[in-house]
Design a protein around this motif. Structure first.
Motif, PDB file in Angstrom:
ATOM      1  N   MET A   1       0.808  -1.187   0.000  1.00  0.00           N
ATOM      2  CA  MET A   1       0.000   0.000   0.000  1.00  0.00           C
ATOM      3  C   MET A   1       0.868   1.274   0.000  1.00  0.00           C
ATOM      4  O   MET A   1       0.558   2.229  -0.690  1.00  0.00           O
ATOM      5  N   GLU A   2       1.957   1.266   0.783  1.00  0.00           N
ATOM      6  CA  GLU A   2       2.822   2.435   0.852  1.00  0.00           C
ATOM      7  C   GLU A   2       3.446   2.743  -0.506  1.00  0.00           C
ATOM      8  O   GLU A   2       3.568   3.905  -0.887  1.00  0.00           O
ATOM      9  N   LEU A   3       3.823   1.685  -1.230  1.00  0.00           N
ATOM     10  CA  LEU A   3       4.419   1.872  -2.548  1.00  0.00           C
ATOM     11  C   LEU A   3       3.428   2.520  -3.508  1.00  0.00           C
ATOM     12  O   LEU A   3       3.777   3.442  -4.249  1.00  0.00           O
ATOM     13  N   VAL A   4       2.192   2.072  -3.493  1.00  0.00           N
ATOM     14  CA  VAL A   4       1.165   2.641  -4.375  1.00  0.00           C
ATOM     15  C   VAL A   4       0.912   4.101  -4.005  1.00  0.00           C
ATOM     16  O   VAL A   4       0.862   4.980  -4.875  1.00  0.00           O
ATOM     17  N   LEU A   5       0.748   4.361  -2.713  1.00  0.00           N
ATOM     18  CA  LEU A   5       0.490   5.729  -2.267  1.00  0.00           C
ATOM     19  C   LEU A   5       1.644   6.652  -2.643  1.00  0.00           C
ATOM     20  O   LEU A   5       1.425   7.748  -3.177  1.00  0.00           O
ATOM     21  N   SER A   6       2.856   6.223  -2.397  1.00  0.00           N
ATOM     22  CA  SER A   6       4.019   7.027  -2.735  1.00  0.00           C
ATOM     23  C   SER A   6       4.114   7.267  -4.244  1.00  0.00           C
ATOM     24  O   SER A   6       4.470   8.364  -4.685  1.00  0.00           O
ATOM     25  N   SER A   7       3.787   6.268  -5.030  1.00  0.00           N
ATOM     26  CA  SER A   7       3.825   6.416  -6.488  1.00  0.00           C
ATOM     27  C   SER A   7       2.763   7.403  -6.973  1.00  0.00           C
ATOM     28  O   SER A   7       3.016   8.203  -7.881  1.00  0.00           O
ATOM     29  N   VAL A   8       1.588   7.347  -6.383  1.00  0.00           N
ATOM     30  CA  VAL A   8       0.523   8.297  -6.739  1.00  0.00           C
ATOM     31  C   VAL A   8       0.952   9.715  -6.386  1.00  0.00           C
ATOM     32  O   VAL A   8       0.799  10.646  -7.183  1.00  0.00           O
ATOM     33  N   ILE A   9       1.500   9.878  -5.191  1.00  0.00           N
ATOM     34  CA  ILE A   9       1.968  11.201  -4.768  1.00  0.00           C
ATOM     35  C   ILE A   9       3.057  11.700  -5.713  1.00  0.00           C
ATOM     36  O   ILE A   9       3.036  12.854  -6.145  1.00  0.00           O
ATOM     37  N   ALA A  10       4.021  10.849  -6.032  1.00  0.00           N
ATOM     38  CA  ALA A  10       5.107  11.244  -6.930  1.00  0.00           C
ATOM     39  C   ALA A  10       4.554  11.625  -8.302  1.00  0.00           C
ATOM     40  O   ALA A  10       5.012  12.609  -8.908  1.00  0.00           O
ATOM     41  N   ALA A  11       3.571  10.883  -8.799  1.00  0.00           N
ATOM     42  CA  ALA A  11       2.963  11.207 -10.097  1.00  0.00           C
ATOM     43  C   ALA A  11       2.284  12.581 -10.048  1.00  0.00           C
ATOM     44  O   ALA A  11       2.382  13.365 -11.007  1.00  0.00           O
ATOM     45  N   ILE A  12       1.618  12.900  -8.946  1.00  0.00           N
ATOM     46  CA  ILE A  12       0.992  14.217  -8.795  1.00  0.00           C
ATOM     47  C   ILE A  12       2.060  15.303  -8.812  1.00  0.00           C
ATOM     48  O   ILE A  12       1.925  16.311  -9.519  1.00  0.00           O
ATOM     49  N   PHE A  13       3.131  15.096  -8.056  1.00  0.00           N
ATOM     50  CA  PHE A  13       4.210  16.086  -8.023  1.00  0.00           C
ATOM     51  C   PHE A  13       4.849  16.268  -9.400  1.00  0.00           C
ATOM     52  O   PHE A  13       5.142  17.391  -9.816  1.00  0.00           O
ATOM     53  N   ILE A  14       5.063  15.187 -10.110  1.00  0.00           N
ATOM     54  CA  ILE A  14       5.679  15.275 -11.442  1.00  0.00           C
ATOM     55  C   ILE A  14       4.747  16.003 -12.406  1.00  0.00           C
ATOM     56  O   ILE A  14       5.183  16.862 -13.181  1.00  0.00           O
ATOM     57  N   PHE A  15       3.452  15.691 -12.360  1.00  0.00           N
ATOM     58  CA  PHE A  15       2.491  16.396 -13.211  1.00  0.00           C
ATOM     59  C   PHE A  15       2.511  17.896 -12.914  1.00  0.00           C
ATOM     60  O   PHE A  15       2.551  18.727 -13.823  1.00  0.00           O
ATOM     61  N   LEU A  16       2.480  18.255 -11.629  1.00  0.00           N
ATOM     62  CA  LEU A  16       2.486  19.670 -11.259  1.00  0.00           C
ATOM     63  C   LEU A  16       3.788  20.350 -11.671  1.00  0.00           C
ATOM     64  O   LEU A  16       3.792  21.506 -12.106  1.00  0.00           O
ATOM     65  N   ALA A  17       4.904  19.639 -11.554  1.00  0.00           N
ATOM     66  CA  ALA A  17       6.191  20.198 -11.985  1.00  0.00           C
ATOM     67  C   ALA A  17       6.182  20.438 -13.496  1.00  0.00           C
ATOM     68  O   ALA A  17       6.623  21.496 -13.962  1.00  0.00           O
ATOM     69  N   LEU A  18       5.673  19.478 -14.252  1.00  0.00           N
ATOM     70  CA  LEU A  18       5.601  19.648 -15.705  1.00  0.00           C
ATOM     71  C   LEU A  18       4.699  20.815 -16.082  1.00  0.00           C
ATOM     72  O   LEU A  18       4.989  21.563 -17.029  1.00  0.00           O
ATOM     73  N   LEU A  19       3.616  21.008 -15.344  1.00  0.00           N
ATOM     74  CA  LEU A  19       2.727  22.146 -15.586  1.00  0.00           C
ATOM     75  C   LEU A  19       3.468  23.463 -15.336  1.00  0.00           C
ATOM     76  O   LEU A  19       3.345  24.414 -16.121  1.00  0.00           O
ATOM     77  N   HIS A  20       4.271  23.512 -14.285  1.00  0.00           N
ATOM     78  CA  HIS A  20       5.051  24.720 -14.016  1.00  0.00           C
ATOM     79  C   HIS A  20       6.114  24.947 -15.091  1.00  0.00           C
ATOM     80  O   HIS A  20       6.359  26.094 -15.476  1.00  0.00           O
ATOM     81  N   PHE A  21       6.739  23.883 -15.581  1.00  0.00           N
ATOM     82  CA  PHE A  21       7.685  24.047 -16.694  1.00  0.00           C
ATOM     83  C   PHE A  21       6.958  24.547 -17.946  1.00  0.00           C
ATOM     84  O   PHE A  21       7.487  25.379 -18.682  1.00  0.00           O
ATOM     85  N   PHE A  22       5.757  24.066 -18.194  1.00  0.00           N
ATOM     86  CA  PHE A  22       4.934  24.523 -19.316  1.00  0.00           C
ATOM     87  C   PHE A  22       4.709  26.031 -19.208  1.00  0.00           C
ATOM     88  O   PHE A  22       4.867  26.770 -20.185  1.00  0.00           O
ATOM     89  N   TRP A  23       4.338  26.490 -18.010  1.00  0.00           N
ATOM     90  CA  TRP A  23       4.131  27.928 -17.806  1.00  0.00           C
ATOM     91  C   TRP A  23       5.436  28.692 -17.946  1.00  0.00           C
ATOM     92  O   TRP A  23       5.458  29.801 -18.485  1.00  0.00           O
ATOM     93  N   LEU A  24       6.519  28.117 -17.468  1.00  0.00           N
ATOM     94  CA  LEU A  24       7.826  28.762 -17.556  1.00  0.00           C
ATOM     95  C   LEU A  24       8.198  29.065 -19.003  1.00  0.00           C
ATOM     96  O   LEU A  24       8.774  30.103 -19.304  1.00  0.00           O
ATOM     97  N   PHE A  25       7.853  28.150 -19.900  1.00  0.00           N
ATOM     98  CA  PHE A  25       8.208  28.311 -21.307  1.00  0.00           C
ATOM     99  C   PHE A  25       7.102  28.960 -22.130  1.00  0.00           C
ATOM    100  O   PHE A  25       7.075  28.829 -23.350  1.00  0.00           O
TER     101      PHE A  25
END
Length: 141
Positions: A1-25
């Motif tokens: 369960m911890e692995l799934v939760l951590s992976s979901v959280i990491a995916a959210i963070f990566i998506f949000l980071a990519l969105l910020h890079f999109f805005w940056l450019f």
């Protein structure tokens, strides 16, 4: 369960980071809904390029911390530092959930702007989820 939760959280963070890079450019999608406004529709602040870059990098670091905590990424670092990182991520998002008591967060004063509505129903609950889930993971890992 911890692995799934951590992976979901990491995916959210990566998506949000990519969105910020999109805005940056120069991307504009979602920008109007991402910055708090006053009752007249004026932005409370205009994010700088450097600020947007730092937020994107920070979100990637948060994803990295989550993936290191569960062992998806192997590093040669004392696990207590990763746990401290998880506490920090949890605290950052809990503070964002609380907000500034005026335009952002669960206790905001202004609730009728487009940003405020999104903040109430999406951004603040997401911040609470990220805070609680990182706090939970820091305790069980």
């Amino acid at each position: 369960m911890e692995l799934v939760l951590s992976s979901v959280i990491a995916a959210i963070f990566i998506f949000l980071a990519l969105l910020h890079f999109f805005w940056l450019f120069g991307g504009q999608w979602g920008m109007n809904a991402a910055v708090p406004t006053d009752l007249n529709g004026r932005r409370i602040f205009n994010p700088s390029r450097l600020g947007t870059l730092l937020v994107a990098i920070g979100l990637l670091i948060f994803a990295w911390v989550n993936l290191c905590a569960t062992g998806v990424l192997k590093i040669s670092m004392d696990p207590k530092y990763i746990r401290y990182g998880m506490y920090m991520v949890s605290a950052v998002f809990f503070l964002r959930f609380i907000g500034d008591m005026k335009f952002v967060g669960i206790f905001k004063k202004y609730r009728k702007t487009p940003f405020a509505l999104r903040d109430t129903y999406f951004y603040s609950p997401l911040c609470l989820f990220l805070s609680l889930s990182n706090g939970f993971l820091s305790l069980v890992l």
